[in-house]
Design an enzyme around this catalytic site. Structure first.
Site, short mmCIF file in Angstrom:
data_model
loop_
_atom_site.label_atom_id
_atom_site.label_comp_id
_atom_site.label_asym_id
_atom_site.label_seq_id
_atom_site.Cartn_x
_atom_site.Cartn_y
_atom_site.Cartn_z
N CYS A 71 14.26 14.26 10.49
CA CYS A 71 13.70 13.85 9.57
C CYS A 71 13.43 12.30 9.47
CB CYS A 71 14.21 14.33 8.14
SG CYS A 71 15.90 13.77 7.74
N THR A 73 15.45 10.03 8.28
CA THR A 73 16.76 9.39 8.55
C THR A 73 17.82 10.18 9.15
OG1 THR A 73 17.57 10.03 6.16
CG2 THR A 73 16.69 7.67 6.24
C1 RB5 Z 1 10.70 12.02 3.52
O1 RB5 Z 1 10.09 10.87 3.01
C2 RB5 Z 1 12.32 11.41 3.68
O2 RB5 Z 1 13.00 11.53 2.56
C3 RB5 Z 1 13.00 12.47 4.70
O3 RB5 Z 1 12.37 12.57 5.80
C4 RB5 Z 1 14.58 12.29 4.97
O4 RB5 Z 1 14.59 11.17 5.53
C5 RB5 Z 1 15.57 12.69 4.14
O5 RB5 Z 1 16.75 12.42 4.13
#
Ligand code: RB5
Length: 153
Positions: A71, A73
């Site tokens: 994702c 992060t």
């Molecule tokens: C999406 O915008 C972001 O929140 C997701 O990819 C992730 O980083 C969540 O932890």
């Protein structure tokens, strides 16, 4: 490169991890590592817990041996994955952690941040995650304690 061939990865991402997942899939193809891709398939906004669940269920059922979740992060995916019984997900941004979490934690899901790390580092971590074996020994009891916590909930 020595890649184990008794492994089948489950892999998924959200929109924040889509670009990095594409690099990882190309790497797995080039190395002949078996995998199943559970989406998503574009940068259109989706909800990461739904994609974490697909990968975790594939591991729980035995269809896949380990998983990779990407994702923005890596954090949301790791939080979601660790809610699933039997899943030990590690969010890593360095190769030492990617190797040690296999050796000591028997991590079965690697979570990566597509907005945090570059593809070069990510692919090195994927390689370590696939190749590194759990050490067992004194770590067996500690991993068993993680399952005990799950069973208490
Ligand atoms: C999406 O915008 C972001 O929140 C997701 O990819 C992730 O980083 C969540 O932890």
């Amino acid at each position: 490169m020595m890649i184990m061939n008794n492994i089948k990865l489950a892999i998924a991402c959200d929109h924040g991890g889509y670009e990095l997942k594409k690099e990882i899939l190309a790497f797995l193809d080039s190395e002949g590592v078996a995998y199943e891709d559970f989406g998503c398939d574009s940068t259109a906004s989706v909800n990461y817990p739904a994609y974490a669940a697909k990968v975790c269920r594939a591991i729980q059922s035995g269809d896949c041996t380990r998983g990779i979740l990407v994702c923005g992060t890596g954090i949301g995916m790791s939080m979601a994955a660790n809610k699933h019984k039997g899943i030990r997900a590690a969010c890593c941004s360095d190769t030492f952690s990617a190797r040690m979490t296999r050796m000591h934690n028997d991590a079965n899901v690697l979570c990566l941040g597509g907005r945090v790390i570059g593809a070069g580092l990510a692919l090195d971590m994927v390689k370590l995650f696939v190749e590194t074996e759990f050490e067992g020994g004194r770590h067996n009891a500690r991993v068993a304690m993680l399952a005990d916590i799950e069973n208490e909930q």
